[in-house]
Design an enzyme around this catalytic site. Structure first.
Site, PDB file in Angstrom:
ATOM      1  N   TYR A 110     -49.140  31.516  34.303  1.00 28.15           N
ATOM      2  CA  TYR A 110     -48.023  31.246  33.382  1.00 28.15           C
ATOM      3  C   TYR A 110     -46.823  32.126  33.713  1.00 28.15           C
ATOM      4  O   TYR A 110     -45.673  31.656  33.722  1.00 28.15           O
ATOM      5  CB  TYR A 110     -48.509  31.490  31.957  1.00 28.15           C
ATOM      6  CG  TYR A 110     -47.523  31.167  30.867  1.00 28.15           C
ATOM      7  CD1 TYR A 110     -47.183  29.852  30.569  1.00 28.15           C
ATOM      8  CD2 TYR A 110     -46.944  32.184  30.103  1.00 28.15           C
ATOM      9  CE1 TYR A 110     -46.286  29.555  29.550  1.00 28.15           C
ATOM     10  CE2 TYR A 110     -46.061  31.903  29.076  1.00 28.15           C
ATOM     11  CZ  TYR A 110     -45.733  30.584  28.806  1.00 28.15           C
ATOM     12  OH  TYR A 110     -44.843  30.302  27.788  1.00 28.15           O
ATOM     13  N   LYS A 148     -43.172  30.715  34.758  1.00 29.41           N
ATOM     14  CA  LYS A 148     -41.999  30.999  33.933  1.00 29.41           C
ATOM     15  C   LYS A 148     -40.969  31.851  34.669  1.00 29.41           C
ATOM     16  O   LYS A 148     -39.772  31.756  34.406  1.00 29.41           O
ATOM     17  CB  LYS A 148     -42.430  31.660  32.627  1.00 29.41           C
ATOM     18  CG  LYS A 148     -43.178  30.712  31.690  1.00 29.41           C
ATOM     19  CD  LYS A 148     -42.348  29.476  31.355  1.00 29.41           C
ATOM     20  CE  LYS A 148     -43.004  28.600  30.300  1.00 29.41           C
ATOM     21  NZ  LYS A 148     -42.178  27.403  29.980  1.00 29.41           N
ATOM     22  N   ASN A 155     -38.690  21.840  27.728  1.00 21.71           N
ATOM     23  CA  ASN A 155     -39.517  22.664  26.855  1.00 21.71           C
ATOM     24  C   ASN A 155     -41.013  22.485  27.101  1.00 21.71           C
ATOM     25  O   ASN A 155     -41.803  23.358  26.750  1.00 21.71           O
ATOM     26  CB  ASN A 155     -39.183  22.312  25.393  1.00 21.71           C
ATOM     27  CG  ASN A 155     -40.157  22.916  24.428  1.00 21.71           C
ATOM     28  OD1 ASN A 155     -40.113  24.106  24.114  1.00 21.71           O
ATOM     29  ND2 ASN A 155     -41.077  22.099  23.918  1.00 21.71           N
ATOM     30  N   ASP A 179     -43.178  13.521  24.866  1.00 22.28           N
ATOM     31  CA  ASP A 179     -44.444  14.253  24.886  1.00 22.28           C
ATOM     32  C   ASP A 179     -45.461  13.366  25.593  1.00 22.28           C
ATOM     33  O   ASP A 179     -45.173  12.205  25.900  1.00 22.28           O
ATOM     34  CB  ASP A 179     -44.921  14.632  23.484  1.00 22.28           C
ATOM     35  CG  ASP A 179     -45.637  15.989  23.485  1.00 22.28           C
ATOM     36  OD1 ASP A 179     -46.635  16.120  24.212  1.00 22.28           O
ATOM     37  OD2 ASP A 179     -45.195  16.896  22.763  1.00 22.28           O
ATOM     38  N   ASP A 197     -45.640  12.189  31.425  1.00 21.69           N
ATOM     39  CA  ASP A 197     -45.811  13.507  32.036  1.00 21.69           C
ATOM     40  C   ASP A 197     -44.539  13.874  32.795  1.00 21.69           C
ATOM     41  O   ASP A 197     -44.202  13.262  33.805  1.00 21.69           O
ATOM     42  CB  ASP A 197     -47.011  13.447  32.994  1.00 21.69           C
ATOM     43  CG  ASP A 197     -47.226  14.723  33.778  1.00 21.69           C
ATOM     44  OD1 ASP A 197     -46.508  15.716  33.546  1.00 21.69           O
ATOM     45  OD2 ASP A 197     -48.126  14.734  34.639  1.00 21.69           O
TER      46      ASP A 197
END
Length: 286
Positions: A156, A160, A85, A33, A58
């Site tokens: 987004y 995706k 993820n 993370d 990152d």
């Protein structure tokens, strides 16, 4: 030797649930993370008897993604699974969206999948060429927004949808090395989706939290297993107790003739095709 998994964006939400689920199955886990939450989750896993190491950085950085894969190999001697993820949202209608809001979401949600995938794939290719075996597993994270689009989430949805295209190409290219690549379109309660699923959460059955991110993780762990070696290039929708196989784009109805179409002819052909075809699934929020 224990299998090894990298989970990106594992400091909270779905990623945290996936990291814990892999650890519970005996995997060594690299918890990624951008902040201190990675250390917290790695410590939680260790406290329950599992094996984990935190890696903060990152994943859209080419250099860091290479380092992330190297951490798994250096600390645990191998890499078996990559779960991409990490992601974020910057929701806004297209007419009000800034260039920065577009660029950030594409960088984190799409490039942040490509960079770790690229370096993990290079590792598995080298292993295969050295005769050391391969069998790597990649699980990417798309969304219903990537499958159908979502009003107010043009950035987004584009990112995706890009993850899906990346998944199909990677599955085809990496099959020669024994690597499988699949994608999820999950629905669950996370810090990103709390407002979206507020109504669903208020009606959740007391004995089964249908929006819990932990509901998604068993499929992720299975796709990362040796048993899943025959499954690749697929997209799964998962929510609560439901697993579905997304059908995706495929060739549809056609009109064909052995000459170039004239402009006056095209309208009738197009309207006939639309009349005969199944209507598309509506965009979320439309």
């Amino acid at each position: 030797m224990a299998r090894v998994a990298i989970v990106t964006g594992a400091g909270q939400g779905l990623g945290r649930a996936h990291a814990h689920a892999f650890a519970a199955e005996g995997y060594a886990v690299v918890v990624n993370d951008v902040g201190a939450a990675a250390e917290t989750v790695a410590a939680e896993i260790a406290a329950t008897g599992g094996t984990a190491v935190a890696s903060t950085g990152d994943v859209s950085s080419w250099e860091y993604a290479e380092q992330l894969v190297g951490t798994a190999v250096e600390r645990f001697g191998r890499l078996d699974v990559l779960v991409n993820n990490a992601g974020l949202v910057r929701d806004r209608m297209l007419v009000g969206m800034s260039e920065a809001e577009w660029d950030l979401v594409l960088q984190v949600d799409l490039k942040g999948h490509f960079c770790p995938l690229r370096h993990a794939a290079a590792y598995w290719r080298a292993q295969a060429k050295a005769g050391a075996g391969s069998g790597g597993r990649i699980v990417n994270t798309s969304s219903g927004a990537g499958l159908m689009g979502s009003v107010g989430q043009g950035n987004y949805s584009a990112a995706k949808a890009g993850v899906l295209g990346l998944t199909f190409v990677a599955a085809a290219e990496l099959a020669r090395y024994g690597v499988t690549v699949n994608a999820l379109a999950p629905a669950a309660r996370t810090p990103m989706t709390e407002s979206v699923f507020a109504e669903m959460m208020s009606t959740t059955d007391a004995e089964f939290d249908a929006m819990a991110p932990e509901n998604v993780s068993p499929l992720v762990v299975w796709l990362g297993s040796e048993e899943a070696g025959g499954v690749t290039g697929r997209v799964f929708e998962v929510e609560g107790g439901r697993i579905g196989l997304a059908d995706g784009w495929r060739y549809g109805l056609r009109r064909e003739q052995q000459r170039r179409w004239e402009v006056p002819e095209v309208g009738k052909a197009v309207l006939d095709l639309i009349a005969e075809a199944e209507p598309p699934t509506p965009v979320y929020g439309a």
